[in-house]
Design a protein around this motif. Structure first.
Motif, short mmCIF file in Angstrom:
data_model
loop_
_atom_site.label_atom_id
_atom_site.label_comp_id
_atom_site.label_asym_id
_atom_site.label_seq_id
_atom_site.Cartn_x
_atom_site.Cartn_y
_atom_site.Cartn_z
N ASP A 70 0.86 -1.18 0.00
CA ASP A 70 0.00 0.00 0.00
C ASP A 70 0.89 1.23 0.00
O ASP A 70 1.74 1.39 0.89
N LEU A 71 0.69 2.11 -0.97
CA LEU A 71 1.53 3.30 -1.10
C LEU A 71 0.68 4.56 -1.22
O LEU A 71 -0.38 4.55 -1.87
N ALA A 72 1.13 5.63 -0.59
CA ALA A 72 0.51 6.94 -0.74
C ALA A 72 1.13 7.61 -1.95
O ALA A 72 2.32 7.43 -2.24
N ILE A 73 0.33 8.40 -2.66
CA ILE A 73 0.79 9.09 -3.87
C ILE A 73 0.91 10.58 -3.54
O ILE A 73 -0.05 11.21 -3.07
N PHE A 74 2.08 11.13 -3.81
CA PHE A 74 2.32 12.56 -3.60
C PHE A 74 2.72 13.21 -4.92
O PHE A 74 3.49 12.64 -5.69
N GLU A 75 2.20 14.40 -5.14
CA GLU A 75 2.53 15.18 -6.32
C GLU A 75 3.91 15.80 -6.13
O GLU A 75 4.26 16.25 -5.04
#
Length: 188
Positions: A70-75
């Protein structure tokens, strides 16, 4: 043979416009807010709105999960939280896994962020985890997501009729899949 250690490592993956980091308790506030966006809930078919404590607990336990990623996506640049994604339902015997992605707000769609995040995780899935197949479900009305998945190499493999009941209407879900060999051809 797949490398299950690659799921336990919880990597950070960096692209030109997105950075994927292991989902953790520090992302709970942003993740919780993303579950409140009505359009995102419709696109993902999320009827239930989990409470903050449930979200915080879920985020806090992702690092412990040895059979999923599970990974968070950052701009990038800027570092705004734009969503999360997962490789889950890993089947080591068949070298396959399910994929899902949810952007946190409709404002992040149409910018190529989800496409880049998908390509980063597919590269990791096929080159590091060594999967043979990655599959997903997407609602047939979510044309933008379907176009992104196709651009990443996925093909429609089937249809789940009337899989979602939303606001009194039934909607089909498409099953899409990508094989390692197709991914390799698309890299060229």
């Amino acid at each position: 043979m797949i490398d299950l250690r690659a799921l336990r490592e919880k990597p950070t993956l960096v692209g030109e416009r997105v950075r994927l980091v292991p989902l953790s308790a520090e992302h709970a506030d942003d993740f919780y807010e993303s579950t409140r966006d009505e359009e995102i809930r419709r696109l993902t078919g999320a009827h239930r709105r989990p409470g903050y404590d449930e979200i915080r607990q879920w985020c806090a336990t992702r690092a412990e999960q040895i059979d999923r990623l599970d990974l968070a996506i950052f701009e990038e640049p800027g570092g705004r939280f734009v969503g999360e994604l997962a490789l889950d339902e890993v089947d080591p015997d068949n070298e396959s896994a399910a994929y899902r992605i949810a952007l946190s707000a409709i404002e992040f769609t149409g910018q190529g962020l989800g496409k880049e995040a998908t390509r980063l995780i597919l590269d990791y899935a096929f080159n590091r985890v060594r999967l043979h197949r990655v599959w997903l479900n997407v609602y047939a009305f979510n044309m933008r997501a379907i176009a992104v998945y196709r651009a990443c190499g996925f093909t429609v493999e089937g249809r789940l009729r009337d899989a979602l009941l939303w606001d009194g209407r039934r909607h089909d879900a498409l099953v899409m899949g990508l094989l390692e060999s197709d991914f390799r051809r698309s890299e060229v």
